[in-house]
Design a protein around this motif. Structure first.
Motif, mmCIF file in Angstrom:
data_model
loop_
_atom_site.group_PDB
_atom_site.id
_atom_site.type_symbol
_atom_site.label_atom_id
_atom_site.label_comp_id
_atom_site.label_asym_id
_atom_site.label_seq_id
_atom_site.Cartn_x
_atom_site.Cartn_y
_atom_site.Cartn_z
ATOM 1 N N ALA A 85 0.875 -1.172 0.000
ATOM 2 C CA ALA A 85 0.000 0.000 0.000
ATOM 3 C C ALA A 85 0.912 1.221 0.000
ATOM 4 O O ALA A 85 1.935 1.234 0.696
ATOM 5 C CB ALA A 85 -0.903 0.010 1.222
ATOM 6 N N ALA A 86 0.557 2.228 -0.794
ATOM 7 C CA ALA A 86 1.432 3.389 -0.941
ATOM 8 C C ALA A 86 0.629 4.674 -0.953
ATOM 9 O O ALA A 86 -0.571 4.680 -1.252
ATOM 10 C CB ALA A 86 2.231 3.273 -2.235
ATOM 11 N N ASP A 100 -1.205 23.876 -5.730
ATOM 12 C CA ASP A 100 -2.194 22.846 -5.431
ATOM 13 C C ASP A 100 -1.490 21.501 -5.325
ATOM 14 O O ASP A 100 -1.010 20.976 -6.334
ATOM 15 C CB ASP A 100 -3.258 22.756 -6.531
ATOM 16 C CG ASP A 100 -4.188 23.941 -6.525
ATOM 17 O OD1 ASP A 100 -4.361 24.544 -5.449
ATOM 18 O OD2 ASP A 100 -4.740 24.260 -7.584
ATOM 19 N N PRO A 101 -1.418 20.907 -4.145
ATOM 20 C CA PRO A 101 -0.787 19.588 -4.033
ATOM 21 C C PRO A 101 -1.683 18.508 -4.630
ATOM 22 O O PRO A 101 -2.913 18.637 -4.643
ATOM 23 C CB PRO A 101 -0.623 19.393 -2.523
ATOM 24 C CG PRO A 101 -1.685 20.238 -1.921
ATOM 25 C CD PRO A 101 -1.869 21.404 -2.843
ATOM 26 N N ILE A 102 -1.070 17.464 -5.141
ATOM 27 C CA ILE A 102 -1.806 16.324 -5.685
ATOM 28 C C ILE A 102 -1.503 15.121 -4.797
ATOM 29 O O ILE A 102 -0.354 14.681 -4.708
ATOM 30 C CB ILE A 102 -1.403 16.038 -7.139
ATOM 31 C CG1 ILE A 102 -1.716 17.237 -8.020
ATOM 32 C CG2 ILE A 102 -2.100 14.787 -7.640
ATOM 33 C CD1 ILE A 102 -1.212 17.112 -9.435
ATOM 34 N N PHE A 103 -2.519 14.600 -4.121
ATOM 35 C CA PHE A 103 -2.377 13.448 -3.252
ATOM 36 C C PHE A 103 -2.779 12.189 -4.013
ATOM 37 O O PHE A 103 -3.802 12.187 -4.700
ATOM 38 C CB PHE A 103 -3.268 13.592 -2.013
ATOM 39 C CG PHE A 103 -2.860 14.708 -1.112
ATOM 40 C CD1 PHE A 103 -1.912 14.511 -0.129
ATOM 41 C CD2 PHE A 103 -3.426 15.966 -1.262
ATOM 42 C CE1 PHE A 103 -1.535 15.552 0.698
ATOM 43 C CE2 PHE A 103 -3.057 17.011 -0.442
ATOM 44 C CZ PHE A 103 -2.106 16.809 0.547
ATOM 45 N N SER A 104 -1.980 11.126 -3.866
ATOM 46 C CA SER A 104 -2.278 9.853 -4.519
ATOM 47 C C SER A 104 -2.157 8.721 -3.520
ATOM 48 O O SER A 104 -1.321 8.770 -2.610
ATOM 49 C CB SER A 104 -1.306 9.593 -5.670
ATOM 50 O OG SER A 104 -1.398 10.601 -6.626
ATOM 51 N N ILE A 105 -2.972 7.690 -3.709
ATOM 52 C CA ILE A 105 -2.853 6.459 -2.931
ATOM 53 C C ILE A 105 -2.945 5.293 -3.905
ATOM 54 O O ILE A 105 -3.447 5.440 -5.019
ATOM 55 C CB ILE A 105 -3.935 6.331 -1.832
ATOM 56 C CG1 ILE A 105 -5.335 6.327 -2.443
ATOM 57 C CG2 ILE A 105 -3.786 7.402 -0.788
ATOM 58 C CD1 ILE A 105 -6.422 5.983 -1.460
ATOM 59 N N GLY A 106 -2.448 4.155 -3.481
ATOM 60 C CA GLY A 106 -2.514 2.993 -4.345
ATOM 61 C C GLY A 106 -2.132 1.737 -3.602
ATOM 62 O O GLY A 106 -1.614 1.775 -2.477
ATOM 63 N N GLY A 107 -2.386 0.635 -4.225
ATOM 64 C CA GLY A 107 -2.033 -0.655 -3.658
ATOM 65 C C GLY A 107 -1.987 -1.688 -4.752
ATOM 66 O O GLY A 107 -2.596 -1.521 -5.809
#
Length: 156
Positions: A85-86, A100-107
């Motif tokens: 998970a990241a 503007d920050p860009i937030f990402s998640i993934g797995g």
């Protein structure tokens, strides 16, 4: 005196090279876990990775920062397979930027392979959700996509 310091450095380097550890330094690039210089460590049950780099000019300056947690499910010495998970954030902090920050998640799943000696290569296949918090109200940048991640490490 210089000869003693040089000898001490050689002895310390030989001790570090002979020690069995799973600390890794290298470079990584990916959407889910960020990009840049990377540190990766495994213990008996899980591993973690952090990425960071700062690139750009005064007008456009980007700072991707990311982290990943990994759980190995197959390890045969020269290769390792794991679930992970990241999460990452891309900060845009230049004077001409919109900030503007860009937030990402993934797995997903990944595999690490020892290329030769202490050189390791990893390939991850996550499903990434980019711009989770929809930071820009003018645009809809929320997107879900599979984006492979690659890393190259030196194990010490």
């Amino acid at each position: 005196m210089k000869k003693k310091i040089f000898t001490l450095i050689i002895v310390i380097m030989m001790a570090i090279a002979g020690a069995e550890s799973d600390h890794n330094l290298g470079i990584a690039i990916g959407a889910a876990s960020g990009a840049g210089f990377s540190y990766r460590h495994y213990n008996d049950t899980y591993g973690y990775q952090v990425n960071f780099v700062a690139i750009g000019t005064k007008e456009y300056f980007f700072v991707p920062i990311g982290a990943k947690v990994m759980k190995p499910f197959h390890d045969i010495g020269f290769s390792k397979a794991y679930y992970f998970a990241a999460s990452s954030v891309l900060l845009d902090i230049g004077t001409e930027s919109e900030n503007d920050p860009i937030f990402s998640i993934g797995g997903g799943i990944g595999m690490e392979y020892t290329v030769k000696g202490n050189l390791k290569f990893s390939l991850d296949l996550p499903l990434t959700v980019a711009d989770v918090f929809k930071t820009s109200s003018n645009e809809v940048r929320f997107i879900i996509f599979p984006a492979p991640e690659i890393s190259l490490y030196y194990n010490f």
